[in-house]
Design a protein around this motif. Structure first.
Motif, mmCIF file in Angstrom:
data_model
loop_
_atom_site.group_PDB
_atom_site.id
_atom_site.type_symbol
_atom_site.label_atom_id
_atom_site.label_comp_id
_atom_site.label_asym_id
_atom_site.label_seq_id
_atom_site.Cartn_x
_atom_site.Cartn_y
_atom_site.Cartn_z
ATOM 1 N N ARG A 38 -5.969 96.215 40.265
ATOM 2 C CA ARG A 38 -7.429 95.744 41.042
ATOM 3 C C ARG A 38 -8.145 96.005 39.855
ATOM 4 N N ASN A 39 -9.168 95.371 40.584
ATOM 5 C CA ASN A 39 -10.653 95.589 40.133
ATOM 6 C C ASN A 39 -11.516 96.522 41.119
ATOM 7 N N GLU A 40 -11.420 97.843 40.485
ATOM 8 C CA GLU A 40 -11.931 98.896 41.467
ATOM 9 C C GLU A 40 -13.371 98.517 42.331
ATOM 10 N N GLU A 41 -14.877 97.971 41.649
ATOM 11 C CA GLU A 41 -15.577 97.277 41.765
ATOM 12 C C GLU A 41 -15.285 96.497 42.943
ATOM 13 N N TYR A 42 -14.498 95.264 42.767
ATOM 14 C CA TYR A 42 -14.747 94.247 43.573
ATOM 15 C C TYR A 42 -14.093 94.919 44.733
ATOM 16 N N LYS A 43 -12.690 95.838 44.892
ATOM 17 C CA LYS A 43 -12.690 96.051 45.829
ATOM 18 C C LYS A 43 -13.442 97.141 46.651
ATOM 19 N N ILE A 44 -14.769 97.336 46.177
ATOM 20 C CA ILE A 44 -15.608 97.710 47.048
ATOM 21 C C ILE A 44 -16.576 96.798 48.095
ATOM 22 N N HIS A 45 -16.516 95.794 47.027
ATOM 23 C CA HIS A 45 -17.280 94.773 47.211
ATOM 24 C C HIS A 45 -16.967 94.058 48.149
ATOM 25 N N LEU A 46 -15.416 93.800 48.335
ATOM 26 C CA LEU A 46 -14.483 92.471 49.432
ATOM 27 C C LEU A 46 -14.244 94.075 50.598
ATOM 28 N N THR A 47 -14.420 95.487 49.795
ATOM 29 C CA THR A 47 -14.365 96.326 51.683
ATOM 30 C C THR A 47 -15.588 96.263 51.835
ATOM 31 N N GLU A 48 -16.159 96.220 51.700
ATOM 32 C CA GLU A 48 -17.707 96.225 52.460
ATOM 33 C C GLU A 48 -18.123 94.701 53.212
ATOM 34 N N LEU A 49 -17.724 94.194 52.765
ATOM 35 C CA LEU A 49 -18.121 92.182 53.095
ATOM 36 C C LEU A 49 -17.101 92.235 54.420
#
Length: 295
Positions: free
Chosen positions: A266-277
Motif C-alpha cells: 500500500r501507499n501509506e500517504e494514499y491510505k491516510i487520504h482515503l480514510t479521511e475521505l
C-alpha cells in the motif's frame, strides 16, 4: 564537445577519442557512441567498425548463436528465480502448451526486474494451474519495464468493496446536499498526487489493464454496512446519509491476473487520504476503531 565543422572532418565510422577522460564524457552524451555500443552488443556493427575479417554469413551465424545463448541464459535465470521463491506448497501440473508459450515468450525477457515478474508468473501457474491465461501472458509480454512500474503504482492504490473482490481504483464519492433538484457534489481523490495522473491511466487502459470507463456504484443506503478492503486492511463503511455512491475505475480481467502477482502493498500517504475521505461520509468500523462522521 565537437563543433559541427569538426565533426564533418571525421570518418563516418569512427568515434573521435582524444583521451580516456574525454572518451568517458562523450560516451554519456554522444548518440553515435550509444548506437555503436548497441550495435556491438547485438553483433550488427560490421558497417560501423569496419576492421573485421568475417563474411556476412559468418557474422549472421555468430549473431544467431549469441542470441540463442542469451535466450538460454534468460530462461535459466527466470527458472532459478522461480525455484528460489518456491517452497513446500502443494503444486499442480501446468498445461504443456502453457509451458511452451511461456518459454517462447520468457526467453526474450532481458531486464532483471522483468525476469523477476516472469518468475512469479511461472510460480503462480505451477501452484495454481490455469490461473494465468495466455492472454495475460501476451499482454505482459507487451509491457515495458516502465509500463510495469506504472501498473504497480495503480496496484498500490487498488481497493475492492462489497461482495465483488475485483480490484478498483476509487476516484471519489458522489453525494447530494440541500435540495433534491440540486446537482450532486463530488468529493474527489486526486490520483495524480500519488504518481498516477490521468495520462498514465490512459496508458494502462491502452494496455488493456484497466477498463476505460469511470463507473458509479449503486446508491448506498443509510444503515447498511458495506465491506471495504484496501491492501489487507478490512473495514465496514456505513453511509451517514442516503444517496451516496462510489466512483471508480475497474481493473480488466487481464489486469486482475497480473495484479495478483504483485501482492498487497500500500501507499501509506494514499491510505491516510482515503480514510479521511471515507470518514467524512461514512461510519467507518474496523477491528481497531469505529469512526463517526461529523455531520
Amino acid at each position: 564537445m565537437q563543433t559541427e565543422s569538426q565533426a564533418s572532418n571525421e570518418p563516418s565510422h569512427v568515434v573521435p577519442v582524444t583521451d580516456k577522460k574525454s572518451h568517458s564524457k562523450n560516451a554519456i552524451k554522444s548518440s553515435r557512441f550509444r548506437v555503436q555500443s548497441i550495435a556491438r552488443h547485438n553483433d550488427v556493427n560490421a558497417q560501423i567498425d569496419e576492421d573485421h575479417d568475417k563474411t556476412l554469413q559468418e557474422r549472421s551465424e555468430n549473431r544467431q548463436q549469441n542470441i540463442r545463448q542469451r535466450q538460454q541464459q534468460n530462461l535459466e535465470r527466470i527458472f532459478r528465480l522461480c525455484y528460489d521463491n518456491c517452497s513446500d506448497e502443494t503444486a499442480g501440473e501446468p498445461d504443456p502448451d502453457w509451458i511452451h508459450h511461456f518459454i517462447t515468450i520468457a526467453q526474450d525477457i532481458y531486464s532483471p526486474s522483468m525476469q523477476k515478474l516472469w518468475s512469479r508468473i511461472l510460480r503462480q501457474e505451477i501452484i495454481t494451474p490455469g490461473s494465468i491465461s495466455l492472454k495475460a501472458m501476451i499482454t505482459f509480454q507487451q509491457m515495458t519495464q516502465r509500463d510495469a512500474q506504472l501498473f504497480r503504482r495503480a496496484c498500490l492504490l487498488a481497493c475492492h468493496f462489497g461482495q465483488d473482490s475485483s480490484k478498483k481504483l476509487l476516484t471519489g464519492l458522489k453525494y447530494r446536499t440541500g435540495f433534491l433538484l440540486k446537482q450532486p457534489s463530488i468529493d474527489r481523490l486526486n490520483l495524480g498526487h500519488y504518481q498516477l495522473p490521468y495520462s498514465h491511466l490512459l496508458e494502462l487502459m491502452g494496455l488493456g489493464l484497466i477498463l476505460n470507463t469511470e463507473l458509479e456504484s449503486g446508491k448506498l443506503q443509510n444503515g447498511t454496512p458495506l465491506p471495504f478492503h484496501y491492501q489487507g486492511n478490512e473495514y465496514q463503511i456505513q453511509p451517514a446519509q442516503n444517496g451516496l455512491s462510489l466512483l471508480y475505475y475497474r481493473f480488466s480481467p487481464v489486469g486482475q491476473e497480473i495484479a495478483q502477482l504483485l501482492g498487497n502493498h500500500r501507499n501509506e500517504e494514499y491510505k491516510i487520504h482515503l480514510t479521511e475521505l471515507l470518514n467524512k461520509h461514512f461510519i467507518v468500523t474496523s477491528d481497531a476503531f469505529t469512526h463517526h462522521p461529523v455531520i
